[in-house]
Structures are given as C-alpha cells and as structure tokens.
Write an enzyme that holds these catalytic residues in place. Structure first.
Site, short mmCIF file in Angstrom:
data_model
loop_
_atom_site.label_atom_id
_atom_site.label_comp_id
_atom_site.label_asym_id
_atom_site.label_seq_id
_atom_site.Cartn_x
_atom_site.Cartn_y
_atom_site.Cartn_z
N SER A 168 9.19 -18.66 -34.44
CA SER A 168 10.47 -19.65 -34.11
C SER A 168 9.71 -20.81 -33.44
O SER A 168 10.45 -21.64 -32.78
CB SER A 168 11.29 -19.09 -33.19
OG SER A 168 10.98 -18.75 -32.03
N LYS A 197 19.20 -17.83 -27.53
CA LYS A 197 18.30 -18.68 -27.11
C LYS A 197 19.13 -20.05 -26.62
O LYS A 197 18.53 -20.67 -25.65
CB LYS A 197 17.67 -19.20 -28.30
CG LYS A 197 16.55 -18.09 -29.05
CD LYS A 197 16.07 -18.65 -30.23
CE LYS A 197 14.97 -17.89 -30.73
NZ LYS A 197 14.50 -18.21 -32.04
#
Length: 775
Positions: free
Chosen positions: A677, A720
């Site tokens: 990511s 996140k």
C-alpha cells in the site's frame, strides 16, 4: 409302484394334522360338511379321503385351500360326543391324488387316483432302510422324547415305504415337510428325503445340547461370582470398610446412567466400568480407568441451556456492554432471529479480527449473556502441539483430553459460547500442527462427530457457538480461515474513546479502586487530552491504564486527607499523568519536498508513515532503509521504474538515474514494515524530490502502483483513515476501487476528511504536489 383305480369318495379336510398310509388314529370332527362326509362314508363303504388344509384358520375350505395329495382311509369307529362333535377312528390305506373336486350341497366329494408302494425290495432299498433306522436310533438317543418300544416297533417293519412314513410321523418337523413326504410316490426318493431330515434334526439337537451346556456353565459362573461378591461384602463389613470398591462401582454406575450419554458412549463406559471392577485397586491401570470414567461422567452429553431469544433484550445487552461495533451486533442479532424462526441452527463460527484492546474477548462474553448461554474461553496463544487440541492417547502416562473437551467440561452444557482466543498465535513444530486439528472443530459439517484421542468416542460440537479472535489474518492458515466468518473490528475514533471511557472504563476503575462518582470526576475535555497526548493505540487498553493511574492517585489524595473530592480537568491532567507522552497529530507543520505521508495498517490498527527521499550526486544507486519487507521493496522498485519511464512527461531530467544516488527512507527503522500500500506514496516522494515541488502537508495517501502507473486497491481503509484523522490530515488519496469502503468509516470521521479516489499516479501527483520549485 402301480396305480390302482379311480374312485369317488367323500372329502374330509384336516386342520393341522396329516395321516400317512397304515396309520391308525382318532380324530374329532365338528364342522357340518365334515360330519355329513363321515355319515356318507358310513352309509357307503366306510371309505373317506383325508387331506390337509393349507391355512388352518379357514372354516369352510374350497378346492384352492387344500393340498391335492392326501390319504384314502377307512373309518373304523364313529362315536358322537355330548358336545356335538364326533370322535372317529380311521386307518390310512393308500396315498391318493385328487383328480376332480365335487361341491355337493351338504359335503365335498372328490374323484381320486390311488397309489400303492411296490412290494419288491432290492439291495439299495435295504441299504437305505438300514441307514434310516441307524439315524433314527441316534436321533432317539439325543432327543429322549421317543420310547425304545417305538423304535422296536419301527425296526420290525419290513416295507421300506411304510417305514419311511412311520418314522416321518414321529419326527418334530413342520406340517409342510410332512406333506412333502406324503407327496413323494417313489419309495427310494422318500427314504432319501427322510434320511436328510433325520440328519438335520440330529445336528439341531447336537447344537441345542452345546448351547444348553454353555448356558449352564455361564449360570454356574454367574452364581459363583454372586456368591463371591456376597462373601466380599460380608468381609468388608466385618473389617469396617462398608463401601469398598463395591460401593464405588455402584456409585459410578449410577453416575454413568444419569449422565445422559448416547448409546455408543454408554456401552463403552459400561465396558470400562466392568474392566475397572476386575482390575485390582493397587494396579496402575485402575487409576487410568477411573480417571477416564470420571471424564466421561463430567462431560455434558445432553444438558443444554434454553436460548432466551429476545431480540430487543439481546440488542440492549450488547449496546450496554459495548459502544459502536455495529456490524458484530447486527450479525449476532441475525443469528438470533434465524434461530427463533427455525429452532434448529448449527452454531455459527465467527472470527473477530482487530487490534489489541478493541474489546473482542469482552464482546464474546456479552454475546453469551445475550443468548443466555454459558461462556467458556481457551487461549491458543503459543500452542504448538496437536495434542493440546485433540488430547493424548490413554496409553501415555499423564494423558488427558484436549482443550476443546476440557472447555466443554467447564461449560457444563452442550451449547455454550466457546471463545478460541488468539487463534492467530498458534504455531507448529515436530509435534504436529494444532491449526490442522482445529479444522474438524470449526467445520459445521464435521464437528458433530469430533474425535478426541483421550475420550475416543465421538463428541457432538454442532450446537456450540464458536467465536475466535485474532489480531492478524495473515498468520491463520487458509483452510482454517475458510471455515470462519470474518468480522473486522477496527480501531475506535477519538469521540468513541471518550464515550467508552466515560461510560465503561472510568466507572469500572472507580469501583475497583474503592472510589465513588462523588469522590472523583473526570471531565470530557480531560479524557480527550488523555486520548490524544497519553495514548496511541487502536483500542482502549492503555487508556484504561491511564484511568487506573488517576484513580490510584485520587485514592491517595483522599486517604491522606488533602481533599474529599477530586475533579480532573484538561489543565490538571499533567498533575496526575505527567508530561504528554505523544505528540498529537503527525501532519507536518509545513509543505516539504521529498516527504510524503503514507497510511499503513498494522497489527495494532492504522498508523501514518513519513516516507522520505533524498538525492545525492552519484551513479544512480537506489538505497532502501527502514527495515522494509519484500513487498515494500518491490513497491519502491516499481515506483522508481515508473518515474524513470515518465521522466520527460514529469519534467525530470531523463538521465537523473546516472547523476544521482537515490535514498528512500521510512523512519522508525526498528519497526518492521511490509504490505502492498506504499507504492503511490513512494512515487509521489520521488517525483517531489526530483522536480523540487513540495508535497501538501495535509494529504495522506495509500495505494499500490504498477509499472504503467495504475493504482491498485488495498485493505484496511477504515483503520488507515482513522489514523489519518488522528494525525490531523484533512485529505486522503485512495484507490478508485476502494471507494465503496468509505461507507464503513464512521460519520464523525468522514465529515472531517476529503476523500480523493484515483486510478492513476498522474491524478495522485495532481492532488498531492504544489506548483513551483522549492529548491
């Protein structure tokens, strides 16, 4: 053998009786047609045809209800009895076969064909007669129901056919077999058939004799055991040992019968109990068997709690115990609703996945309370032996059942809520793979027949509601993961933490530390400051520790007499907890070149990462530091290759890789980092360093990159995003494919963030970079 003649005679059907030629016997006749047939015979020549009915229950037989073969007999005497029946004495003359059946008004008559046995006798006939006599003599000795005089009279018979008939009449065979002998016209065939029948009867008698002897021995042994037991009881009574092993056996028998075991388990338990009774108490085997029986008795086999299926009550309990966690609560309420409608549902297998301290274990306990079921928990952290799950075989010293069976014993019912804590912390070694042993436990199609090595008999786990907890799905084997329904529990927002602290953590710590609401008050602004500056976690475990610290210090103040009531405000937090331990917010104070803020998902929730890129004169060497995993290194290589391929379009010197050494660094190097990511974050930092354009300080980003610049989807968006919000960022760049996941983010966080879905790196750079050269 020659046919005699045809004649028409009256018919007398017999029930359950058969007459052979040369036989003389009495008959009782009561049916009207039979009486009329007798009277007709007496008027004519005293001859009457006797044949047997196929079905004795028929009172008025027709032609189909009687056998075609019978015996032509002569009526010797006839006597009318007071009850209306006639007693008649008949003598069998010849075998005969019905040719024509006549239904007269008052009786039946038949046209018959008679047969006579041949008077000649050859050597084979003599041999057959001797064999038949010898067999008959052996049979008489075995059966002891036929007198010696009967055998003597049979031995004097010289006609083979007559001897076969007389012997057949004395054998205890079925009427159908006697009829078959009557229908055999050939004398040799008849004798062979009778010999076979006598042989079979001899075998049956021999077998009966053996069985009788066996039964007698068994009875003698049982009587002997009973006598010895009574003697043992008397001896124990004299010695003052009133109970002894006999009383223990009786007690165990009662417990086994009351345990509600299935039939196959009950049989195994009684068999072991029988062994236990015979094994001396001093033997080591005795203790092993006793321990095994105790385990069988203590396990729940049929006892269960009745589910109190009240959706409103269950929802209220879940909401009281836990704030938020809507998806988990909804799944439990769905299970309850289906259970109420069907009244028979296999226990679901849920896996609660999330960072430490978010309330996975306590949530499982609340589920048990809402279902009105018993709760049992086992910890699988560090388990590396398959026997921990399946148990040890009884051949080993110190053997015992596995943790599943131990848990069921603690649960005391067959339908508890069973928590498998830390299922991702199991490991394997040379002693086996415990996660493989769990495959049977956590499969709804198999766990009704769970097999434990110690118990040996199958145990039904299908009614158990299994709940597993884990921090990281990556360490759970695929086949085991496939058997569970995954429910993710992300970290809490600041507002949720404040709510949880005020309603749950603080009241709990006040009670545990001997305080009351009147002696300690912590205001919301103080709680928010503690959340921001004294903890950094996805859950609330450290937050609870800070509350405990405040409660302890308050207790000291009150006991020492300084104050009677303490109020903690934002300004007084430092007096209790000292200087702030963390800096609230990770956002940079100014826009910088070559420094991008990435969003990462860790085992303790979401976090932000500062990715730095620096250039130095050199020959194009790429250096990666920060304890990066293989996946992040690949992301860095892909980002570097993409920037090289698009250098001209991005306004970068196409030969930069020959002029500069590039260093990519992720701070906090001691912390391992990996995951797909960070691709667009590294690419943005690279472009910023090479173009001199600053990166917006309020932007956080997550997404993987391909060599062509496409942005690929990632996982853990909720966690996140929470970390981005906690760090003070206001804009989040995310992959276009993750746009659907935005709905999972709490409204309080969504409203304060701007989400920018992107599908290509060009879009990322457009939103992340400022115009102008800061060099």
């Amino acid at each position: 053998m020659t046919n005699k003649n045809e004649m028409i005679v009256p018919l007398l059907p017999l029930r359950g009786l058969l007459v052979y030629p040369t036989m003389v016997l009495h008959l009782d006749v009561g049916r009207d047609r039979s009486v009329q047939a007798l009277e007709k015979a007496m008027v004519d020549d005293h001859l009457i045809f006797l044949t047997t009915q196929k079905d004795v229950s028929i009172d008025d037989p027709s032609e189909e209800d009687i056998y075609r073969y019978g015996t032509l007999t002569k009526v010797k005497q006839m006597l009318k009895l007071p009850n209306g029946t006639i007693r008649v004495l008949v003598e069998g003359l010849k075998r005969a076969e019905i040719e024509t059946f006549y239904d007269e008004e008052e009786y039946y008559s038949v046209q018959i064909l008679t047969y006579e046995d041949s008077e000649t006798k050859d050597i084979e006939d003599q041999a057959l007669m001797r064999t038949m006599l010898e067999y008959f003599e052996q049979y008489i000795k075995l059966s002891k129901k036929i007198s010696a005089e009967t055998f003597a009279s049979v031995a004097d018979i010289e006609e083979p056919g007559r001897m076969a008939d007389i012997i057949a009449s004395h054998l205890p065979i079925k009427l159908k077999e006697k009829q078959e002998i009557l229908e055999i016209i050939d004398v040799k065939q008849r004798m062979n058939y009778v010999i076979n029948i006598i042989h079979n009867e001899k075998e049956v008698l021999n077998l009966e004799k053996k069985i009788g002897q066996r039964v007698k021995r068994s009875m003698e042994r049982t009587q002997k055991e009973y006598y010895l037991r009574e003697q043992m009881k008397a001896i124990q009574k004299e010695l003052g040992d009133k109970e002894g092993k006999t009383g223990e056996i009786a007690d165990l028998t009662k417990k086994i019968e009351e345990a509600g075991m299935p039939e196959h388990v009950l049989q195994a338990a009684m068999k072991e109990l029988d062994r236990y009774e015979k094994v001396p108490s001093s033997s080591a085997e005795s203790a092993v068997i006793r321990n095994y029986l105790e385990w069988l008795i203590s396990l729940p086999w049929s006892k269960k709690t009745d589910d109190d299926i009240n959706i409103q009550r269950a929802e209220k309990i879940l909401n009281e115990d836990h704030y938020g966690l809507e998806k988990v609560k909804e799944r439990v309420l769905e299970y309850l609703a289906v259970q109420k409608l069907t009244n028979s549902l296999k226990g679901p297998i849920l896996c609660l996945v999330g960072p430490p301290g978010v309330g996975k274990t306590s949530l499982a306990r609340s589920i048990a309370t809402s279902l009105n079921r018993n709760f049992v928990r086992i910890s699988l952290g560090g388990v590396r032996d398959e026997s921990e799950i399946r148990g040890h075989r009884r051949t080993y010293v110190g053997a015992m059942p596995g943790r599943i069976i131990q848990g069921m014993k603690k649960a005391r019912t067959i339908n508890p809520v069973f928590l498998l804590d830390e299922i991702d912390k199991m490991s394997s070694d040379f002693r086996g793979d415990p996660s493989a042993a769990l495959l049977e436990v956590l499969d709804p199609e198999q766990n009704h027949n769970f097999s434990d090595h110690y118990i040996e008999e199958t145990y039904d786990l299908s009614k158990v509601m299994f709940i597993a907890t884990a921090n990281n799905l990556a360490t759970i084997p695929g086949p085991l993961l496939d058997r569970m329904e995954i429910i993710s529990i992300a970290g809490y927002t600041e507002l949720e933490k404040v709510h949880i602290t005020r309603d749950h953590l603080l009241p709990k710590q006040i009670k545990e530390n001997g305080l009351s609401k009147s002696t300690l008050q912590v205001r919301d602004d103080a709680i928010l400051k503690i959340v921001r500056y004294y903890t950094r976690e996805a859950g609330v475990r450290n937050l609870e520790r800070q509350m405990a610290t405040i409660c302890r210090k308050t207790a000291k103040i009150i006991v020492s007499g300084e104050k009677k009531r303490v109020v903690v405000t934002e300004k007084t937090v430092e007096e209790f907890l000292g200087k702030p331990k963390f800096r609230y917010g990770q956002a940079e104070t100014e826009d910088q070149v070559g420094v991008a803020t990435g969003l990462a998902y860790t085992t303790v929730g979401g976090d932000t990462l500062q990715i730095e890129v620096s250039l130095a004169p050199g020959k194009g060497k790429l250096v990666l530091t920060g304890k990066l995993g293989d996946v992040m290194k690949e992301s860095a290589q892909a980002a570097f290759s993409y920037v090289r391929s698009k250098a001209k379009e991005l306004g970068i010197d196409e030969n930069f890789h020959e002029k500069y050494d590039i260093h990519i660094h992720v701070p906090e190097g001691a912390v391992p980092k990996d995951g797909p990511s960070a691709g667009i974050t590294i690419a943005t930092a690279l472009v910023s360093a090479l173009t001199g354009k600053p990166i917006r300080r309020e932007v956080g980003m997550t997404g993987e990159i391909t060599l062509r610049g496409r942005v690929l989807p990632i996982g853990g968006l909720k966690e996140k995003t929470l970390s981005a919000h906690r760090a003070g960022l206001t804009k989040v760049i995310l992959p276009k494919d993750n746009e659907v996941d935005i709905e999972d983010i709490p409204e309080s966080v969504r409203s304060e963030l701007q989400f920018v879905p992107v599908s290509h790196v060009d879009e990322v750079l457009k939103h992340a970079l400022l115009e102008g050269d800061a060099r």
